[in-house]
Design a protein around this motif. Structure first.
Motif: not given
Length: 337
Positions: A99-100, A102, A124, A167, A173-174, A202, A205
């Protein structure tokens, strides 16, 4: 509280203006042209007076907020950390591998460590915070502890539409992370607007969000009126900052911290109260205060689990799992985007 924005909370009208630190007169940008300066002048000119809580978070304010989170009276931080720790496996299953993350209003990047430790090979981490100096230092510490993780801090006002980096190839997923019940700092229509913005950012995600729950008013009062006076110092730091950055002359001894629970509106209200009749100048403009007149600095709305889920549906999310502590002081929600 808090962290990280009508005029008295994180209004989306006011949030179209991005905070930048104003400088002394010899610097390139004058106080009169800074976002903080314009909003502070407008906030003092209106009735009732108010200023967005996003301006709490200069370096000193961010450090004071970190101290608030450690206070015995301030249950939200330790309760949310307990939920995140005990339910980390279930949360990781919702997020998925690669996953990323935020984080909105990332602060000191403390809570995200519990999430990162539980996730499978996160790719990330994109922390967003308005206090760029504080964020950069915290990001550097995180990089040292998670050398395999791409850490890309973004110094910005997360209540404004912003373009995130594309991405990474092969990422999962974000997922948004919005802990600390900062959603409570918004007015109801602003909370909806922020969640709608997050749902678009998002898409595909989800959002992991911490939400403070309605509870005994005495417990809420204690959390915002701690015995050590740290919350009072945090509130008054806004005036200290104005003196330092906006050529203001607030007498910090002339204002008092006040916080109380408004039960009909299910929210804490925080104010700075003028102890006497006085005149304050800011960037050459004079503002008269009557004794007892206030500057409203923050709302902190409390929610029921059902109320938050209904709001999420209205914003375009699909409510999923909910985790709470045994006393139901606090909740953590998974919202599919």
């Amino acid at each position: 509280m808090r962290n990280p924005s009508s005029s008295s909370s994180f209004s989306f009208a006011a949030a179209q203006q991005q905070q930048r630190h104003p400088a002394a007169p010899a610097a390139p940008e004058s106080a009169a042209l800074s976002e903080f300066g314009r909003e502070m002048q407008a906030g003092l000119a209106r009735r009732p007076r108010s200023i967005s809580p996003k301006y709490f978070y200069d370096a000193a304010g961010s450090q004071l907020f970190d101290r608030i989170c450690e206070l015995p009276e301030y249950y939200p931080t330790r309760t949310e950390l307990r939920i995140l720790g005990e339910c980390a496996g279930e949360i990781a299953a919702q997020v998925g591998p690669g996953a990323e993350i935020v984080e909105f209003g990332a602060g000191s990047l403390t809570k995200v460590r519990l999430l990162l430790d539980a996730l499978e090979a996160p790719r990330r981490y994109l922390p967003i915070d308005i206090s760029g100096e504080h964020l950069a230092a915290a990001a550097e510490r995180l990089r040292a502890d998670y050398p395999e993780l791409a850490v890309q801090p973004i110094a910005a006002d997360y209540t404004m539409p912003l373009v995130l980096p594309a991405p990474l190839p092969g990422a999962g997923k974000r997922v948004g992370f919005f802990p600390g019940s900062t959603i409570g700092n918004f007015e109801p229509d602003e909370a909806l607007a922020f969640l709608q913005l997050a749902a678009r950012m998002l898409r595909g995600g989800g959002l992991l969000i911490g939400v403070d729950l309605v509870k005994d008013p005495a417990r809420l009062h204690a959390a915002y009126n701690d015995a050590q006076g740290v919350t009072a110092a945090f509130n008054l730091n806004l005036l200290r900052r104005a003196n330092a950055e906006l050529d203001a002359n607030f007498d910090l001894e002339g204002f008092a911290h006040a916080a109380f629970y408004n039960a009909p509106k299910q929210r804490i209200e925080m104010h700075l109260v003028s102890r006497r009749a006085q005149i304050v100048s800011l960037n050459g403009e004079r503002f008269a205060f009557e004794e007892g007149e206030t500057i409203h600095t923050e709302y902190s709305h409390k929610f029921t689990v059902e109320g938050l889920r209904a709001l999420a549906v209205k914003a375009g999310f699909r409510p999923g799992a909910v985790w709470t502590d045994p006393e139901r002081l606090f909740s953590v929600h998974w919202l599919g985007a």
